[in-house]
Write a protein that holds these residues in place. Structure first.
Motif, PDB file in Angstrom:
ATOM      1  N   ARG A 119       0.839  -1.208   0.000  1.00  0.00           N
ATOM      2  CA  ARG A 119       0.000   0.000   0.000  1.00  0.00           C
ATOM      3  C   ARG A 119       0.875   1.261   0.000  1.00  0.00           C
ATOM      4  NH1 ARG A 119      -5.509   0.060  -0.446  1.00  0.00           N
ATOM      5  NH2 ARG A 119      -5.945   1.239   1.446  1.00  0.00           N
ATOM      6  N   VAL A 120       1.945   1.230   0.775  1.00  0.00           N
ATOM      7  CA  VAL A 120       2.864   2.376   0.806  1.00  0.00           C
ATOM      8  C   VAL A 120       3.381   2.657  -0.608  1.00  0.00           C
ATOM      9  CG1 VAL A 120       5.108   3.206   1.623  1.00  0.00           C
ATOM     10  CG2 VAL A 120       3.557   2.055   3.223  1.00  0.00           C
ATOM     11  N   LEU A 121       3.721   1.594  -1.322  1.00  0.00           N
ATOM     12  CA  LEU A 121       4.303   1.766  -2.658  1.00  0.00           C
ATOM     13  C   LEU A 121       3.288   2.316  -3.666  1.00  0.00           C
ATOM     14  CD1 LEU A 121       6.596  -1.391  -2.878  1.00  0.00           C
ATOM     15  CD2 LEU A 121       7.264   0.976  -2.419  1.00  0.00           C
ATOM     16  N   SER A 122       2.016   2.229  -3.333  1.00  0.00           N
ATOM     17  CA  SER A 122       1.018   2.822  -4.233  1.00  0.00           C
ATOM     18  C   SER A 122       1.170   4.343  -4.273  1.00  0.00           C
ATOM     19  CB  SER A 122      -0.395   2.455  -3.784  1.00  0.00           C
ATOM     20  OG  SER A 122      -0.770   3.210  -2.638  1.00  0.00           O
ATOM     21  N   ARG A 123       1.811   4.925  -3.232  1.00  0.00           N
ATOM     22  CA  ARG A 123       2.016   6.386  -3.200  1.00  0.00           C
ATOM     23  C   ARG A 123       3.070   6.834  -4.217  1.00  0.00           C
ATOM     24  NH1 ARG A 123      -2.079   7.914  -2.419  1.00  0.00           N
ATOM     25  NH2 ARG A 123      -2.431   5.823  -3.152  1.00  0.00           N
ATOM     26  N   MET A 124       3.736   5.862  -4.831  1.00  0.00           N
ATOM     27  CA  MET A 124       4.794   6.147  -5.803  1.00  0.00           C
ATOM     28  C   MET A 124       4.200   6.360  -7.202  1.00  0.00           C
ATOM     29  SD  MET A 124       8.308   4.016  -5.726  1.00  0.00           S
ATOM     30  CE  MET A 124       7.698   2.493  -6.416  1.00  0.00           C
ATOM     31  N   MET A 125       2.899   6.160  -7.321  1.00  0.00           N
ATOM     32  CA  MET A 125       2.279   6.269  -8.640  1.00  0.00           C
ATOM     33  C   MET A 125       1.863   7.702  -8.932  1.00  0.00           C
ATOM     34  SD  MET A 125       0.187   2.762  -8.438  1.00  0.00           S
ATOM     35  CE  MET A 125       1.110   1.267  -8.116  1.00  0.00           C
ATOM     36  N   ASP A 126       1.552   7.927 -10.200  1.00  0.00           N
ATOM     37  CA  ASP A 126       1.076   9.236 -10.634  1.00  0.00           C
ATOM     38  C   ASP A 126      -0.010   9.734  -9.675  1.00  0.00           C
ATOM     39  OD1 ASP A 126       0.494  11.095 -13.326  1.00  0.00           O
ATOM     40  OD2 ASP A 126      -1.217  10.743 -12.001  1.00  0.00           O
ATOM     41  N   PRO A 127       0.178  10.934  -9.099  1.00  0.00           N
ATOM     42  CA  PRO A 127      -0.742  11.374  -8.040  1.00  0.00           C
ATOM     43  C   PRO A 127      -2.122  11.795  -8.533  1.00  0.00           C
ATOM     44  CG  PRO A 127       0.885  13.072  -8.520  1.00  0.00           C
ATOM     45  CD  PRO A 127       1.290  11.866  -9.306  1.00  0.00           C
ATOM     46  N   TYR A 128      -2.268  11.965  -9.841  1.00  0.00           N
ATOM     47  CA  TYR A 128      -3.552  12.452 -10.357  1.00  0.00           C
ATOM     48  C   TYR A 128      -4.444  11.323 -10.868  1.00  0.00           C
ATOM     49  CZ  TYR A 128      -0.957  16.795 -10.160  1.00  0.00           C
ATOM     50  OH  TYR A 128      -0.202  17.844  -9.717  1.00  0.00           O
ATOM     51  N   TYR A 129      -3.835  10.341 -11.540  1.00  0.00           N
ATOM     52  CA  TYR A 129      -4.639   9.338 -12.238  1.00  0.00           C
ATOM     53  C   TYR A 129      -4.576   7.944 -11.597  1.00  0.00           C
ATOM     54  CZ  TYR A 129      -4.644  12.911 -15.844  1.00  0.00           C
ATOM     55  OH  TYR A 129      -4.804  14.084 -16.515  1.00  0.00           O
ATOM     56  N   ALA A 131      -2.549   6.989  -8.264  1.00  0.00           N
ATOM     57  CA  ALA A 131      -2.457   6.879  -6.806  1.00  0.00           C
ATOM     58  C   ALA A 131      -3.820   6.971  -6.108  1.00  0.00           C
ATOM     59  CB  ALA A 131      -1.497   7.937  -6.260  1.00  0.00           C
ATOM     60  N   PRO A 132      -4.761   7.805  -6.609  1.00  0.00           N
ATOM     61  CA  PRO A 132      -6.062   7.869  -5.912  1.00  0.00           C
ATOM     62  C   PRO A 132      -6.791   6.529  -5.892  1.00  0.00           C
ATOM     63  CG  PRO A 132      -5.792   9.757  -7.365  1.00  0.00           C
ATOM     64  CD  PRO A 132      -4.664   8.811  -7.684  1.00  0.00           C
ATOM     65  N   LEU A 133      -6.428   5.611  -6.775  1.00  0.00           N
ATOM     66  CA  LEU A 133      -7.063   4.294  -6.812  1.00  0.00           C
ATOM     67  C   LEU A 133      -6.428   3.334  -5.808  1.00  0.00           C
ATOM     68  CD1 LEU A 133      -7.187   3.940 -10.709  1.00  0.00           C
ATOM     69  CD2 LEU A 133      -9.053   4.672  -9.197  1.00  0.00           C
ATOM     70  N   TRP A 134      -5.321   3.729  -5.211  1.00  0.00           N
ATOM     71  CA  TRP A 134      -4.577   2.911  -4.239  1.00  0.00           C
ATOM     72  C   TRP A 134      -4.232   1.509  -4.761  1.00  0.00           C
ATOM     73  CZ3 TRP A 134      -2.573   4.535   0.432  1.00  0.00           C
ATOM     74  CH2 TRP A 134      -2.988   5.813   0.856  1.00  0.00           C
ATOM     75  N   PRO A 135      -3.779   1.385  -6.001  1.00  0.00           N
ATOM     76  CA  PRO A 135      -3.363   0.046  -6.449  1.00  0.00           C
ATOM     77  C   PRO A 135      -2.074  -0.337  -5.721  1.00  0.00           C
ATOM     78  CG  PRO A 135      -2.805   1.669  -8.113  1.00  0.00           C
ATOM     79  CD  PRO A 135      -3.510   2.406  -7.010  1.00  0.00           C
TER      80      PRO A 135
ATOM     81  N   GLY B  60       3.059  14.674  -0.772  1.00  0.00           N
ATOM     82  CA  GLY B  60       2.347  13.408  -0.626  1.00  0.00           C
ATOM     83  C   GLY B  60       2.537  12.493  -1.819  1.00  0.00           C
ATOM     84  N   VAL B  61       3.652  12.644  -2.526  1.00  0.00           N
ATOM     85  CA  VAL B  61       3.963  11.769  -3.655  1.00  0.00           C
ATOM     86  C   VAL B  61       5.323  11.140  -3.391  1.00  0.00           C
ATOM     87  CG1 VAL B  61       4.147  11.539  -6.144  1.00  0.00           C
ATOM     88  CG2 VAL B  61       2.782  13.397  -5.172  1.00  0.00           C
ATOM     89  N   MET B  62       5.343   9.816  -3.305  1.00  0.00           N
ATOM     90  CA  MET B  62       6.589   9.100  -3.051  1.00  0.00           C
ATOM     91  C   MET B  62       7.400   9.054  -4.344  1.00  0.00           C
ATOM     92  SD  MET B  62       6.791   5.166  -1.717  1.00  0.00           S
ATOM     93  CE  MET B  62       8.316   4.394  -1.185  1.00  0.00           C
ATOM     94  N   VAL B  63       8.700   9.361  -4.237  1.00  0.00           N
ATOM     95  CA  VAL B  63       9.598   9.475  -5.402  1.00  0.00           C
ATOM     96  C   VAL B  63       8.864   9.983  -6.657  1.00  0.00           C
ATOM     97  CG1 VAL B  63      11.561   8.019  -4.780  1.00  0.00           C
ATOM     98  CG2 VAL B  63       9.514   6.933  -5.607  1.00  0.00           C
ATOM     99  N   PRO B  64       8.439  11.240  -6.624  1.00  0.00           N
ATOM    100  CA  PRO B  64       7.583  11.780  -7.691  1.00  0.00           C
ATOM    101  C   PRO B  64       8.250  11.794  -9.063  1.00  0.00           C
ATOM    102  CG  PRO B  64       8.403  13.540  -6.279  1.00  0.00           C
ATOM    103  CD  PRO B  64       8.763  12.247  -5.608  1.00  0.00           C
ATOM    104  N   GLU B  65       9.582  11.708  -9.087  1.00  0.00           N
ATOM    105  CA  GLU B  65      10.248  11.791 -10.398  1.00  0.00           C
ATOM    106  C   GLU B  65       9.832  10.658 -11.336  1.00  0.00           C
ATOM    107  OE1 GLU B  65      11.663  11.630  -7.503  1.00  0.00           O
ATOM    108  OE2 GLU B  65      13.165  10.052  -7.392  1.00  0.00           O
ATOM    109  N   TYR B  66       9.391   9.525 -10.767  1.00  0.00           N
ATOM    110  CA  TYR B  66       8.988   8.424 -11.657  1.00  0.00           C
ATOM    111  C   TYR B  66       7.776   8.806 -12.485  1.00  0.00           C
ATOM    112  CZ  TYR B  66      12.389   5.383  -9.415  1.00  0.00           C
ATOM    113  OH  TYR B  66      13.555   4.831  -8.964  1.00  0.00           O
ATOM    114  N   SER B  67       6.807   9.491 -11.866  1.00  0.00           N
ATOM    115  CA  SER B  67       5.634   9.876 -12.654  1.00  0.00           C
ATOM    116  C   SER B  67       5.899  11.141 -13.471  1.00  0.00           C
ATOM    117  CB  SER B  67       4.416  10.051 -11.751  1.00  0.00           C
ATOM    118  OG  SER B  67       4.654  11.035 -10.775  1.00  0.00           O
ATOM    119  N   LEU B  68       7.104  11.730 -13.323  1.00  0.00           N
ATOM    120  CA  LEU B  68       7.450  12.941 -14.067  1.00  0.00           C
ATOM    121  C   LEU B  68       8.353  12.658 -15.269  1.00  0.00           C
ATOM    122  CD1 LEU B  68       8.173  15.178 -10.960  1.00  0.00           C
ATOM    123  CD2 LEU B  68       6.363  15.574 -12.638  1.00  0.00           C
TER     124      LEU B  68
END
Lengths: 352, 388
Positions: A119-129, A131-135, B60-68
């Motif tokens: 779940r923590v690693l789901s925060r590493m996803m694109d924050p707009y499209y 991460a909100p789905l919490w995959p 609130g974005v973990m390692v944001p560079e990946y999505s950038l």
């Protein structure tokens, strides 16, 4: 390019939960052991670089406290990356290339146990499209595995074989967390975690750390009887959004492999940062490896996967085999992000 | 033989409390495209992207560079993320420069950013951790006791901090990118602003900003090519980083050894024996007003205990002989993860002669400085109009 080698390495005993240790206590003995092994004085390193993750630690600037583990007094030339330690090693290698350092201490660590890692690693996803789905990281990997199976890159049976081979290989790895595996048929009859991934297809959740000493030229020869020379090292990224990528291939690994010169000689051993069984054939294909290469003799991430350290451990496992004279040329691969998005490839060689 | 490195492109966003009109990728692309335009380049010319920002918790974005990666034109290229506390984007610029200096890449794009509107930084820094002292009141609360110690040691007049804040905020009026444009600011308005952490008043404190800063660096051939087209590069003369532990017996947090060592190293590498005389302008990380006199001493521009005299004598003003923060500094704009790179980049703009209304006449050699953590992480560079 200056000749730079890994001359000493150390790892923690990797465990599911190092509940009684904080990050400093976890990594300090590992750093100490690598320094001792190198024979270089603890205040004599020209550069220090580390890798870790604030999100794993649950604390901003978490690496600040960990600096206490390296005795940074008097002050030291030091840097930190919010990436796997393999990239900390890369920054140290760059520093040595500029001529501003001849030796470097590199370390990285991760304690995944306090949180719900997928779940923590789901925060590493694109924050707009996304991460909100919490995959979770496993959900994401399962999508990749589905595509890989559909395209004939691998099969559930081959994936189970990879899991079985890796964990049995880890029986000879004193640092590994998982050191045996049920038979392939038994693995295949187990429940899905996220179809087509079963539990055995996923790397375990691990607490652990690793430390490496780098030295250039004669300094390396002076402190190591058989240095593991970094003959090539490169890293590349693919795009993030899975709808923009063919998940069956990892073009960034191919580019990094070419830049690092993987194909310039035989690859006796390869340590691959495959956190899921189906990723091993994808990485192997991108690196251009054939069946003559021994893959993950340490057991790889499927046997122990301390986040932020597992990539650097791949370099360490190849270097150790060069130090011992077991092999003369090997390849290490480290990854970051989901579904093999960011990849580092290094070619290590022994002399003579 | 190390390669000479030139800064040939610089771009930054307007700093503001809330950039509600752009996404995170949009914010970064704004700075990146301005830097590329300045360098007469496109993403195709870039070999590698090096990014830095403050803790991931801030957005609130973990390692944001990946999505950038795609937004920064980095697909198929190396992307590298540096994280070294408040000094981070100074360190990021140094890592980027070393990729060129070490001959690994010819052209590198580096970006530092923060979207502080996504969180409350003070509390993001104040989480409770087992067995660790809680920060409780953010950075200002942490640094205030050391400022009081500085005042006690040096005997500096009480209003030194007011003078620094007034100068930096007035400098910011000449910088179109600065977050705070306080046209009505006066000595009295700073003095009468609310005391947050004694002796730091509200008007002596950095703001929370959204913003990004980007630079394009090239090897010597790239710098020569830009110069041949009449685009003055900033040549990097020296870089240095130093760290020390947060807690160590005998550690002096008023004038930390790591800062002294870092300054000594960067000046020595740049062949500078008299920094006060040889540095024409300095962009120094002053998030709380009193850090100007403290850094004047720590950097070796003034004898211990006398830094405040330079502030009072106007030495650090725009028309003084050692202008500090003509951009308005961190006191006027503070997207944390970009603030270090802004110092480095504003120093570069000065020696390129491209600092607009905030240009210091005749600036040919400049210092960029950043610090972070418990005043324990330092990054600095010296840039010049001439090749080193």
């Amino acid at each position: 390019m200056r000749d730079v080698a890994i001359i000493a390495t150390a790892q923690s005993k990797h465990v599911r939960a190092a509940s009684t240790l904080n990050e400093v206590e976890l990594i300090q003995p590992v750093i100490h052991e690598a320094i001792e092994q190198s024979g270089i004085g603890r205040h004599d390193f020209d550069f220090t670089c580390s890798g870790s993750s604030d999100y794993l630690a649950g604390q901003p600037f978490s690496f600040v406290m960990t600096l206490d583990a390296v005795a940074a007094w008097p002050p030291i030339a030091e840097s930190h990356v919010e990436m796997d330690g393999a990239w900390a090693l890369y920054e140290a290698w760059v520093k040595i290339q500029t001529g501003q350092a001849d030796t470097a201490l590199v370390y990285s660590y991760g304690k995944s146990s306090p949180g719900d890692l997928p779940r923590v690693l789901s925060r590493m996803m694109d924050p707009y499209y996304e991460a909100p789905l919490w995959p979770t990281s496993i959900d994401f990997a399962a999508l990749q595995a589905r595509v890989a199976i559909a395209d004939g890159v691998t099969s559930e049976a081959q994936m189970a074989e990879i899991a079985n081979r890796s964990r049995n290989a880890a029986a000879s790895n004193p640092f590994a967390q998982l050191t045996s595996s049920p038979e392939v048929a038994d693995l295949l009859s187990s429940e899905y975690l996220a179809e087509p991934l079963r539990k055995h297809d996923c790397a375990p959740i691990t607490d652990g750390g690793v430390a490496v000493i780098l030295a250039a030229g004669d300094k390396a020869r002076e402190h190591c009887t058989r240095p593991a020379w970094i003959r090539g090292i490169d890293h590349r990224a693919d795009g993030h959004h899975i709808n923009f990528r063919n998940l069956c291939v990892a073009p960034s690994i191919g580019i990094a492999a070419e830049k690092a010169g993987v194909g310039m000689g035989p690859v006796e051993v390869a340590e691959l940062h495959a956190c899921f069984t189906h990723q091993e054939p994808i990485i192997k294909a991108a690196l251009g490896l054939d069946e003559s290469t021994v893959v993950n003799p340490s057991g790889g991430p499927l046997a122990a996967n301390p986040m932020m350290a597992a990539g650097l451990i791949r370099l360490v496992e190849v270097a150790n085999r060069i130090h011992s004279g077991e092999v003369s040329r090997g390849v290490a691969h480290a990854t970051g992000g989901h579904a093999l998005q960011h990849n580092l490839v290094a070619v290590l060689e022994g002399e003579g | 033989m190390a390669e000479r490195v030139a800064v040939v492109g610089i771009g930054q966003t307007k700093y503001t409390a809330t950039r509600g009109d752009v996404s995170l990728p949009g914010l970064l692309r704004e700075a990146a495209f301005r830097a590329l335009e300045d360098a007469h380049m496109t993403f195709d010319d870039i070999d590698c992207v090096v990014v830095g920002k403050a803790p991931d918790f801030f957005e609130g974005v973990m390692v944001p560079e990946y999505s950038l990666v795609s937004a920064l034109g980095a697909v198929g290229k190396p992307i590298f993320r540096v994280h070294t506390a408040g000094s981070v984007s100074g360190s990021t610029a140094i890592v980027a420069s070393q990729l060129v200096e070490g001959g690994i890449h010819g052209t590198v794009l580096t970006i530092g950013w923060e979207m502080q509107s996504c969180s409350e930084a003070m509390w993001a820094l104040s989480v409770t951790m087992p067995f660790q002292q809680q920060l409780v009141a953010g950075a200002g609360g942490y640094f205030a006791p050391y400022i009081r110690q500085y005042i006690a040691r040096s005997g500096a007049p009480d209003d030194t901090g007011i003078l620094v804040a007034l100068k930096d905020r007035q400098n910011a009026l000449l910088n179109p990118y600065a977050h705070l444009h306080e046209h009505d600011i006066t000595y009295e308005s700073v003095r009468d602003s609310i005391m947050l952490w004694d002796p730091i008043r509200y008007s002596e404190t950095c703001p929370s900003s959204d913003g990004a800063f980007a630079m394009v660096m090239t090897n010597e051939a790239g710098g020569d090519a830009a110069a041949a087209e009449g685009r003055q590069p900033a040549w990097i003369h020296a870089t240095a980083m130093r760290s020390e532990p947060a807690l160590a017996a005998g550690r002096d947090q008023v004038s930390p050894q790591a800062g002294k060592d870092c300054a000594a190293s960067v000046f020595k590498q740049a062949g500078i024996t008299n920094p006060r005389k040889e540095i024409d302008v300095a962009e120094v990380y002053v998030p709380f007003s009193w850090y100007e006199p403290m850094w004047l001493e720590n950097l070796g521009f003034a004898e211990e205990g006398t830094g405040w005299q330079l502030t009072h004598d106007g030495v650090t003003a725009r028309d003084g002989d050692l202008p500090f923060n003509p951009s308005g500094g961190v006191l006027s704009s503070n997207p944390i993860g970009a603030s270090g790179m802004i110092r480095f980049g504003e120093a570069a703009l000065q020696v390129r002669g491209m600092a607009g209304d905030r240009q210091i006449d005749g600036a040919r050699k400049a210092l960029g400085h950043a610090y972070g953590g418990a005043a324990q992480f330092y990054s600095m560079w010296v840039v010049g109009s001439d090749k080193p």
